[in-house]
Design an enzyme around this catalytic site. Structure first.
Site, PDB file in Angstrom:
ATOM      1  N   HIS A  15      24.956  59.483  38.995  1.00 18.03           N
ATOM      2  CA  HIS A  15      25.263  58.100  38.632  1.00 18.03           C
ATOM      3  C   HIS A  15      24.926  57.241  39.838  1.00 18.03           C
ATOM      4  O   HIS A  15      25.161  57.644  40.974  1.00 18.03           O
ATOM      5  CB  HIS A  15      26.743  57.933  38.292  1.00 18.03           C
ATOM      6  CG  HIS A  15      27.147  56.499  38.113  1.00 18.03           C
ATOM      7  ND1 HIS A  15      26.783  55.767  37.004  1.00 18.03           N
ATOM      8  CD2 HIS A  15      27.844  55.646  38.907  1.00 18.03           C
ATOM      9  CE1 HIS A  15      27.251  54.527  37.124  1.00 18.03           C
ATOM     10  NE2 HIS A  15      27.886  54.439  38.263  1.00 18.03           N
ATOM     11  N   HIS A  67      24.593  47.457  41.130  1.00 22.73           N
ATOM     12  CA  HIS A  67      24.786  46.255  41.956  1.00 22.73           C
ATOM     13  C   HIS A  67      24.210  46.425  43.356  1.00 22.73           C
ATOM     14  O   HIS A  67      24.233  47.512  43.928  1.00 22.73           O
ATOM     15  CB  HIS A  67      26.273  45.925  42.057  1.00 22.73           C
ATOM     16  CG  HIS A  67      26.877  45.498  40.756  1.00 22.73           C
ATOM     17  ND1 HIS A  67      26.920  44.183  40.350  1.00 22.73           N
ATOM     18  CD2 HIS A  67      27.432  46.223  39.746  1.00 22.73           C
ATOM     19  CE1 HIS A  67      27.499  44.116  39.157  1.00 22.73           C
ATOM     20  NE2 HIS A  67      27.816  45.341  38.769  1.00 22.73           N
ATOM     21  N   GLY A  86      50.081  46.232  26.389  1.00 20.62           N
ATOM     22  CA  GLY A  86      49.664  45.922  25.022  1.00 20.62           C
ATOM     23  C   GLY A  86      48.481  44.982  24.934  1.00 20.62           C
ATOM     24  O   GLY A  86      48.154  44.494  23.861  1.00 20.62           O
ATOM     25  N   ASP A  88      44.472  44.207  25.200  1.00 20.21           N
ATOM     26  CA  ASP A  88      43.212  44.931  25.042  1.00 20.21           C
ATOM     27  C   ASP A  88      42.141  44.365  25.968  1.00 20.21           C
ATOM     28  O   ASP A  88      41.511  45.107  26.720  1.00 20.21           O
ATOM     29  CB  ASP A  88      42.775  44.823  23.582  1.00 20.21           C
ATOM     30  CG  ASP A  88      41.559  45.676  23.285  1.00 20.21           C
ATOM     31  OD1 ASP A  88      41.448  46.764  23.880  1.00 20.21           O
ATOM     32  OD2 ASP A  88      40.724  45.262  22.464  1.00 20.21           O
ATOM     33  N   ASP A 143      26.047  37.668  43.267  1.00 23.65           N
ATOM     34  CA  ASP A 143      26.771  38.928  43.047  1.00 23.65           C
ATOM     35  C   ASP A 143      27.313  39.413  44.404  1.00 23.65           C
ATOM     36  O   ASP A 143      26.609  39.329  45.420  1.00 23.65           O
ATOM     37  CB  ASP A 143      25.752  39.947  42.502  1.00 23.65           C
ATOM     38  CG  ASP A 143      26.365  41.293  42.113  1.00 23.65           C
ATOM     39  OD1 ASP A 143      27.565  41.493  42.301  1.00 23.65           O
ATOM     40  OD2 ASP A 143      25.603  42.143  41.599  1.00 23.65           O
TER      41      ASP A 143
END
Lengths: 548, 548
Positions: free
Chosen positions: A360, A364, A44, A46, A191
């Site tokens: 696609h 990164h 439940g 989001d 990153d």
């Protein structure tokens, strides 16, 4: 000299909810303010945002929130922060454009202090300065952030890749990153998402080749789904469509909005007369059409998912259609995505989701790009961010391969400051930190107890027992009611449980019945034990005793 | 001549619960009887099995269940079938060995009619015959099944790959498959799971190279996790361990059982003195040890997951350990697996989950192997099984590339017979078919309603309201009780809902209160509407009215 602290409130040991503080004396800057998506155990829920307690407690010290780019995992929690404190928000013009929409939806009427920056600006933030440097990624106008402190520069790569043929022709300012490296980078926060991938990632521009292949083979309509924020991807689609003489229509609210804003502002260069409205597609043959659609994550309410179910009023799939799945699944969405793909295939739609020519590519950096960033910035200390422990671990192995000794490499935990003193660095005392769960209705702070109950009930269901007690007389009144939801045992289980409960209750003395709390516990005990013994299930048992 | 029908009760349009019937006149054979795993929407469900209604209704006609191999998706539903009907079960000695354990657990006391076969046997099954042919896969003693009918042979590949260096040296009987092809294959029912992978899959034996690389580099203990049924994988681990002078211990009940049985029966050739008990490992240095463990799917109760949490009494992870993750995630388990891996890494364990030298290979045929099977069997009709629609679609593209016209290619749906008449083939009338959900306690047949309630409650929770009504007087007695579980709205939501409900109830006339069903509906309506309006959440609202 003051100490300098770097405190990640999210984005370390996880992918998502990037939010990091740099603190020097009474000055703080915040880099990014992102959300993450719930895992399968957060029923439940989001979205997940960082716990902002530390920022709220220090709001007087915050000189600004600096946003590297407009992806949700870097900006999605901003409305929740701004609902608690007022701070200036710095970002590129483009990033501000996209987050303005969201601020208006989530905080209507709020006048946020939004300040556009240009790459290369030196933004004063108390005694700190912040310099955004252009770097390529899968969204326009993406920045590294160089934060100048008394001890040297803290360099945040943000999300990046080194793309030498970016779709918007705006190259990474490699030279400037090198200059900053020469000036002296104290610590690199890099990153690390793609650290498992060897070599150098393919350029975003390669996707056009993949698109061309599909366009040259498709006989019918071509549909394409991608993230609504992937402006470069949409640019390539409209370019290739124009090349092949196809018109482009768009379905899905967020994508239509972004396409509209970006073409008006020039972030998408729209070939002449390529766009048509959805209701105009009937004027064209199937092989003259391409359609952009949301739904790349299998979102139940998205255009694509509804089309796959034949429930989308504005557009129906037909045999001969080709869908290009130009995205990657966010972990946890795989099931929903494959179900969508399978439904489309059953409707006669060809779905291209893998291809020798890429349709696609990731935004990164791969391993060699990550090394290139270390090479350019030549930091004294290194700490991978934007990664799970497995990514942080591998990144640190790479740093070691490049000659970094253990004591100059840090594996950050959320909320644990990395403290720089004049000649050394180490971990400080943890600050308030954690995850805050937001539900579908926008309620912030779903509690662990509520989650536990949901998880419990979702497995074995719930059994509710209602009793009425005449407290004066010490008597049960009326017959108990037993109801269940989500519970299913062997036939007759509940009837038998009811019988046993009734037998037990009848044996209580008047005195015992007067003690309503005792009745409640006895009820719950008897039923729970019986069910567990008979079925080995553990439904939540909830008695309710009304006093009359 | 009778028609011949092939009816898949599972395993088409999905991966899992393989179970297919071949019917000719009054004779039926069943190939495999597997289970599948629940998707993320099937809350509280442990396994999914086929609906056996059609088999139960035709039990007099069933001449036998023929099992290709001992994987759960081919044998896991057998106990549930045998609990409903008695039929002979044919399988290799090895397969029977593994399923006997499970039958004893699930159907204690049941005397199943288990009949071992040898490859090459011609097993009479009414007017049909079934011939198992040896083919390689990721488990020992794996079979294709050639079912001879009046119209020709229906050839089931089962799960297969063409492995020319199988760990047990037992090669595929390619020649026999070719002979069967020459005799005349009416229809090929082919594995299609790996149809997305171009080329030819790597041999299981290559995994030894991957293991050797890890063994040559590891300083501390080596742990390895794989499926408990992957006997060849365990064989390679013990061989490489022996080569490097390491002892092997094993944790995890199912793996210990399988290792024990297989080494006793000769399916694992145990190098001398390589195995030690877990309590003996203290007698060895870390670099003298290798440990086999269950938990490759991140199962919460498995040894590996408990070790990753530091909660396994018998063994603790320590810095310097290396874990080889020698498996693939079953879809849906990714989250649990990565959380386990991340926890292990945080404890200082190195985890090898990807490697240029493979540490895991698939047991299913790649594209060229699938073509080789078509080439060998030269079927008239072709239908891919063991695949989702996307796999069936791609497989059929390959068949077309090999010259098969559309009308000789079939995309099967579960329950829809493929009917062969003398000179043609087509779809017949659907039979009873579907999925049956089994929960953690073994309850068979979790209903859609129960699932819907679980899903509903798991998102927004449940609100229960208890009232007592004196029916004679037409009065509410005592105060209503409102409780919630798994529900969380903005502060004060429930108090306000209670107030509004009380106000509404007070306005009911005596006559209205006497109508208990009306009171129940009014209660539920008022609360549901208020909550939805105020929070846009939709908890399940459950009133309970006790009559006194």
């Amino acid at each position: 000299m003051a100490t300098v602290e770097v405190i990640a409130l999210g984005g370390v040991g996880e992918i998502g909810k990037n939010c990091t503080v740099v603190k020097q004396g009474d000055d703080m800057v915040v880099i990014d303010c992102g959300l993450s998506f719930p895992n399968e155990e957060m029923l439940g829920v989001d979205i997940v945002i960082p716990d902002f307690t530390y920022l709220v407690e220090n709001k007087e010290k915050i000189r600004g929130v600096f946003l590297t780019h407009a992806h949700e995992d870097h900006v999605g929690a901003l409305p929740y922060l701004l609902s608690q404190i007022d701070v200036p928000v710095y970002a590129s013009e483009f990033t501000l454009l996209l987050i303005k929409q969201k601020l208006e939806e989530k905080l209507p009427g709020k006048e946020a202090d939004l300040r556009p920056f240009n790459f290369g600006d030196q933004i004063q933030a108390g005694a700190l300065t912040v310099e955004p440097v252009r770097v390529t990624h899968s969204i326009p106008e993406n920045a590294c952030m160089a934060v100048r402190t008394e001890h040297g520069i803290i360099f945040f790569t943000g999300d990046f890749k080194f793309d030498f043929t970016p779709v918007d022709n705006k190259l990474t300012n490699i030279t400037r990153i090198g200059e900053i490296g020469r000036e002296g980078v104290l610590a690199l926060m890099s990153d690390s998402t793609n650290v498992e991938r060897p070599g150098w990632g393919p350029s975003e521009a390669r996707v056009s080749e993949g698109f061309r292949k599909v366009f040259s083979e498709a006989q019918g309509r071509i549909l394409l789904t991608t993230f609504a924020s992937n402006i470069h991807r949409m640019q390539q689609l409209v370019d290739v469509a124009a090349e092949f003489g196809r018109k482009v229509a768009c379905v899905g609210r967020r994508m239509e909005q972004n396409l509209d804003i970006c073409s008006r502002m020039g972030y998408i260069k729209m070939p002449k007369d390529v766009m048509v409205r959805l209701d105009e597609i009937r004027d064209y043959r199937d092989d003259q059409l391409a359609i952009l659609t949301t739904g790349s994550q299998g979102e139940p309410m998205s255009a694509l998912v509804q089309m796959s179910k034949g429930e989308y009023g504005r557009l129906q799939i037909k045999t001969g259609d080709t869908l290009i799945y130009s995205a990657r699944p966010i972990p946890g969405n795989e099931g929903a995505i494959w179900r969508t793909v399978n439904r489309l295939i059953r409707q006669g739609c060809r779905v291209i989701y893998e291809s020798p020519t890429p349709i696609h590519v990731s935004g990164h950096a791969y391993q060699e790009e990550l090394k290139m960033m270390i090479n350019l910035t030549r930091p004294f200390y290194i700490a991978p961010v934007h990664g799970e422990p497995r990514h942080q671990f591998l990144y640190n192995e790479i740093a070691k391969d490049m000659g970094y000794p253990e004591h100059r490499i840090f594996t950050l935990d959320a909320g644990v400051p990395l403290v720089f003193e004049e000649t050394n660095a180490g971990y400080g005392e943890p600050v308030a930190c954690g995850r805050v769960l937001v539900d579908n209705a926008g309620t912030v702070g779903i509690s662990d107890e509520v989650l536990r109950d949901r998880s419990h009930i979702s497995k074995d269901g719930i059994i509710m027992i209602t009793l009425a007690v005449d407290v004066e007389k010490g008597e049960l009144v009326g017959d108990p009611i037993m109801q269940s939801k989500g519970f299913q045992g062997p036939d007759g289980t509940l009837d038998k449980a009811y019988e046993i409960l009734w037998d037990n209750l009848k044996q209580l003395s008047r005195e015992e019945v007067r003690d309503v709390s005792r009745v409640r516990h006895a009820t719950s005990d008897v039923v729970r034990r019986f069910i567990q013994k008979r079925t080995s299930l553990r439904p939540l048992v909830l008695p309710s005793v009304i006093e009359i």
